[in-house]
Design an enzyme around this catalytic site. Structure first.
Site, PDB file in Angstrom:
ATOM      1  N   ARG A  13       0.817  -1.211   0.000  1.00 17.59           N
ATOM      2  CA  ARG A  13       0.000   0.000   0.000  1.00 17.59           C
ATOM      3  C   ARG A  13       0.858   1.273   0.000  1.00 17.59           C
ATOM      4  NH1 ARG A  13      -5.173   1.154   0.088  1.00 17.59           N
ATOM      5  NH2 ARG A  13      -5.694   3.261   0.744  1.00 17.59           N
ATOM      6  N   THR A 165     -20.015   7.413  14.274  1.00 20.25           N
ATOM      7  CA  THR A 165     -21.067   8.183  14.931  1.00 20.25           C
ATOM      8  C   THR A 165     -22.414   7.592  14.561  1.00 20.25           C
ATOM      9  OG1 THR A 165     -19.722  10.194  14.719  1.00 20.25           O
ATOM     10  CG2 THR A 165     -22.032  10.473  15.322  1.00 20.25           C
ATOM     11  N   HIS A 186      -8.022   8.133   3.937  1.00 23.16           N
ATOM     12  CA  HIS A 186      -7.854   7.493   2.627  1.00 23.16           C
ATOM     13  C   HIS A 186      -6.470   6.856   2.477  1.00 23.16           C
ATOM     14  CE1 HIS A 186      -9.045   6.382  -1.262  1.00 23.16           C
ATOM     15  NE2 HIS A 186      -9.464   7.535  -1.740  1.00 23.16           N
ATOM     16  N   ASP A 190      -9.677   2.529   1.626  1.00 22.31           N
ATOM     17  CA  ASP A 190     -10.371   2.925   0.402  1.00 22.31           C
ATOM     18  C   ASP A 190     -11.864   2.621   0.512  1.00 22.31           C
ATOM     19  OD1 ASP A 190      -7.864   3.580  -0.709  1.00 22.31           O
ATOM     20  OD2 ASP A 190      -7.598   1.527  -1.449  1.00 22.31           O
TER      21      ASP A 190
END
Length: 208
Positions: A13, A165, A186, A190
């Site tokens: 990543r 939330t 991000h 993703d």
């Protein structure tokens, strides 16, 4: 609890992380509605049950456990526990309490009840002391439903953990739905990961 450092040079990543953390810093939020009809019908207490289900889903995926530690090192916590809000009606303030995650639903609910008994009446922003590093935040706005919600963190681009939330649940036809907003970074998460998480969470709620 372990914190396993990420070897960024060999991390698949790495280019995505660098792009969304350093080049174009980017967080985003998604609001969904969860079908809690079966949960309501069982008579289980909503708040601790949702804390358990969200925590269980969080602990299944590394992207929801990736963070910087106190030394600024990037890594993955082996487990995460929820830090959640409790409202004080008299003063119209809230407190944060954390409960150690346990994969056993009954045991987790007992720990939640014990923490409420010990710290629920303490009117301080952090009612339970010694909050560990491996917690993520959950709050609830039980007075209103919403279709969209996001938090604006002035210095949030180094905060990689998810924030959840919940809103007021409501009836729609013969179903009962609970709004849930999910805020993520991000750099580590993703749309695919959020989608997988939501689907997994919904399955947990329906099959608890």
């Amino acid at each position: 609890m372990e914190f396993v450092k990420i070897d960024k040079q060999n991390w698949k990543r790495k280019p995505y992380f660098e792009h969304y953390h350093s080049e174009v810093p980017c967080t985003y939020s998604m609001s969904v509605k969860l079908d809690i009809s079966e949960l309501i019908n069982t008579g289980k207490k909503l708040y601790p049950t949702m804390l358990y289900c969200i925590s269980t889903a969080v602990n299944r995926y590394e992207e929801f456990r990736t963070a910087f530690n106190s030394d600024g090192e990037l890594g993955v916590y082996s487990s995460m526990s929820p830090c959640y809000t409790l409202f004080h009606k008299e003063t119209q303030t809230f407190s944060n309490i954390w409960t150690e995650y346990c994969a056993d639903y009954v045991a987790f609910c007992k720990s939640y009840t014990d923490d409420l008994s010990a710290y629920g009446k303490i009117e301080a922003i952090d009612a339970k002391p010694e909050t560990p590093a491996n917690v993520f935040n959950i709050s609830m706005i039980p007075w209103v439903s919403f279709e969209g919600f996001n938090l604006n963190l002035q210095k949030g681009y180094d905060y990689l953990l998810p924030i959840f939330t919940m809103g007021k649940y409501y009836k729609e036809g013969d179903k009962t739905y609970l709004p849930l907003a999910i805020q993520v970074h991000h750099a580590v998460c993703d749309g695919f990961h959020v989608g997988r998480f939501v689907n997994d969470l919904q399955n947990l709620i329906c099959n608890l």
